[in-house]
Design an enzyme around this catalytic site. Structure first.
Site, short mmCIF file in Angstrom:
data_model
loop_
_atom_site.label_atom_id
_atom_site.label_comp_id
_atom_site.label_asym_id
_atom_site.label_seq_id
_atom_site.Cartn_x
_atom_site.Cartn_y
_atom_site.Cartn_z
N HIS A 220 49.26 40.11 29.77
CA HIS A 220 49.46 38.77 30.36
C HIS A 220 50.50 38.72 31.48
O HIS A 220 50.62 37.71 32.15
CB HIS A 220 49.86 37.76 29.27
CG HIS A 220 51.30 37.83 28.88
ND1 HIS A 220 51.78 38.75 27.99
CD2 HIS A 220 52.37 37.09 29.27
CE1 HIS A 220 53.08 38.59 27.85
NE2 HIS A 220 53.48 37.60 28.62
C1 UD1 Z 1 55.61 32.98 30.12
C2 UD1 Z 1 56.92 33.71 30.37
C3 UD1 Z 1 56.80 35.13 29.85
C4 UD1 Z 1 56.41 35.15 28.40
C5 UD1 Z 1 55.13 34.34 28.22
C6 UD1 Z 1 54.76 34.27 26.76
C7 UD1 Z 1 58.04 32.92 32.43
C8 UD1 Z 1 58.41 33.26 33.81
N1 UD1 Z 1 57.23 33.79 31.80
O1 UD1 Z 1 54.60 33.66 30.87
O2 UD1 Z 1 58.06 35.78 29.97
O3 UD1 Z 1 56.19 36.48 27.99
O4 UD1 Z 1 55.32 33.02 28.74
O5 UD1 Z 1 53.45 33.90 26.56
O6 UD1 Z 1 58.47 31.90 31.92
N2 UD1 Z 1 48.42 28.73 31.15
C9 UD1 Z 1 47.43 27.97 30.58
N3 UD1 Z 1 47.74 27.27 29.46
C10 UD1 Z 1 48.96 27.31 28.87
C11 UD1 Z 1 49.96 28.08 29.47
C12 UD1 Z 1 49.68 28.79 30.61
O7 UD1 Z 1 46.31 27.89 31.06
O8 UD1 Z 1 49.15 26.66 27.81
C13 UD1 Z 1 48.09 29.52 32.38
C14 UD1 Z 1 48.27 28.75 33.65
O9 UD1 Z 1 47.32 29.17 34.56
C15 UD1 Z 1 49.64 29.22 34.13
C16 UD1 Z 1 49.65 30.67 33.68
O10 UD1 Z 1 48.92 30.65 32.44
O11 UD1 Z 1 49.79 29.03 35.49
C17 UD1 Z 1 50.99 31.23 33.46
O12 UD1 Z 1 51.75 30.44 32.55
P1 UD1 Z 1 53.35 30.42 32.61
O13 UD1 Z 1 53.89 29.60 31.52
O14 UD1 Z 1 53.80 30.10 33.98
O15 UD1 Z 1 53.74 31.94 32.37
P2 UD1 Z 1 53.24 32.96 31.26
O16 UD1 Z 1 52.40 33.97 31.93
O17 UD1 Z 1 52.66 32.26 30.08
#
Ligand code: UD1
Length: 383
Positions: A220
């Protein structure tokens, strides 16, 4: 009674916070009152709500519903919301976990209005400043009053950065900062919930898996998912291993990865992946499902920090799909190997780790780090 505001936002923080809330409820309810603020960084049902239901965690007192966005937009919305909540009541301190954007937002909001910050999972360093998490953890450590490191390596990192015995650093309340080796709060939870999950194998049945006969893989990190070359290299290595070793691979997909597989893989590899008999692309796993999948896997491949540790807790070899790891002791103990997103190294790492004898000494504490930390938080207020 001391009032704590705990910040959660990303999936692993919800899990970690459960251990502290449980310890407050069981042993410290006469000393601490805890309120929980969910930033809404993770918002999908299976990235957030499922954990509250499954682990019996009380619903957050505040939810900012910030959702996804660029780092700046997401973090800014969180800072604004957290500051409002902190100013609305007399919180004695802010508790933050790990290294996500929610952690950083909490640290910025609280430090500016002089609310002491207690950072759980402090001191970890990958030394890779291109990771957003590395930036978040360094900045959060700098403004925290109590730094709880899960490992000796974390303490050593903080010592090198001058955190320990630095009498010159003090905060508005006149108190300096303190660093503790606390053990790992995720270990508390893995032990606790592993007993509850027991040996049930519903998840294995659901996906047609048999114990010790499959690989659990998670991908991820943005530098893997958003980089077509790296993503393709990892997927091709998984396809090769699955086919040539005749072993199933289950990949519970983070929503980020789901969205990017078709976009970033070349057409023929994407087709091969979705038509593969051996590779199972699954929904994100709940914590209980994840424990079951980890406990029964033959080997685990991951770019997640948390899953690396859970591999160790459940005594499974771990192939680390990153250029480096902040959990260096897993590699030092021979239980993990860093292979980056390199096709040949992933395959070589698999061959090396499946046949290896590994000891897994207890290096993540005794499973009672939450109680230890709450004791130190109490001392902080009383000194
Ligand atoms: C975040 C943390 C990472 C952690 C991970 C745990 C940061 C910078 N990174 O990464 O350190 O290991 O969480 O899971 O804070 N999205 C969805 N639904 C959701 C959440 C996310 O569709 O409920 C998608 C969206 O497209 C979003 C992308 O995932 O833009 C990334 O989500 P984000 O929370 O920004 O970072 P993670 O990759 O989840």
């Amino acid at each position: 009674m001391y009032k704590l505001l705990t910040i959660i936002g990303a999936r692993p923080q919800i899990i970690k916070a459960a251990a502290l809330s449980r310890a407050i409820k069981n042993n410290f309810c006469d000393r601490f009152e805890e309120n929980i603020l969910h930033t809404g960084q993770h918002y999908d049902e299976n990235m957030s709500a499922v954990f509250f239901d499954e682990m019996g965690i009380p619903q957050p007192d505040y939810n900012l519903n910030v959702g996804s966005g660029s780092h700046g937009v997401q973090t800014a919305k969180m800072i604004e919301g957290i500051e409002k909540v902190l100013l609305s009541d007399n919180f004695d301190s802010l508790v933050v976990y790990g290294d996500t954007n929610s952690t950083l937002a909490g640290a910025i909001a609280a430090s500016k209005i002089h609310i002491p910050i207690f950072h759980i999972e402090a001191g970890l360093r990958s030394f890779n400043m291109s990771m957003p998490e590395e930036i978040n953890r360094i900045m959060c450590d700098q403004v925290s009053s109590l730094l709880f490191s899960p490992t000796q390596t974390g303490i050593d990192n903080l010592m090198k950065e001058g955190f320990i015995n630095d009498e010159k650093i003090y905060f508005k309340n006149g108190k300096g900062r303190k660093v503790f080796l606390s053990g790992d709060i995720m270990y508390d939870n893995s032990l606790y919930y592993s007993d509850i999950v027991g040996d049930k194998i519903d998840t294995l049945e659901k996906y047609g898996l048999t114990p010790s006969n499959y690989i659990l893989a998670t991908i991820h990190r943005d530098n893997n998912t958003d980089n077509p070359e790296r993503l393709e290299s990892i997927i091709c290595a998984l396809l090769y291993i699955a086919e040539s070793k005749n072993i199933k691979v289950i990949i519970p997909l983070h929503p980020r990865t789901s969205k990017l597989l078709s976009k970033n893989l070349s057409e023929n590899i994407y087709k091969k992946l979705i038509n593969s008999e051996e590779i199972i692309l699954a929904e994100p796993a709940s914590f209980f499902q994840m424990i079951e999948l980890e406990k029964n896997a033959k080997i685990i491949m991951t770019d997640s920090g948390g899953v690396q540790k859970e591999s160790y807790f459940f005594k499974k070899p771990c192939i680390i799909l990153r250029p480096e790891t902040e959990w260096v002791e897993i590699v030092d103990e021979g239980a993990g190997v860093v292979v980056d997103a390199d096709y040949d190294r992933i395959i070589k790492g698999y061959d090396e780790m499946v046949s290896k004898e590994i000891k897994y000494p207890q290096i993540f504490g005794d499973g009672h780090s939450a109680e230890f930390m709450l004791g130190k938080m109490g001392e902080y207020f009383e000194r």
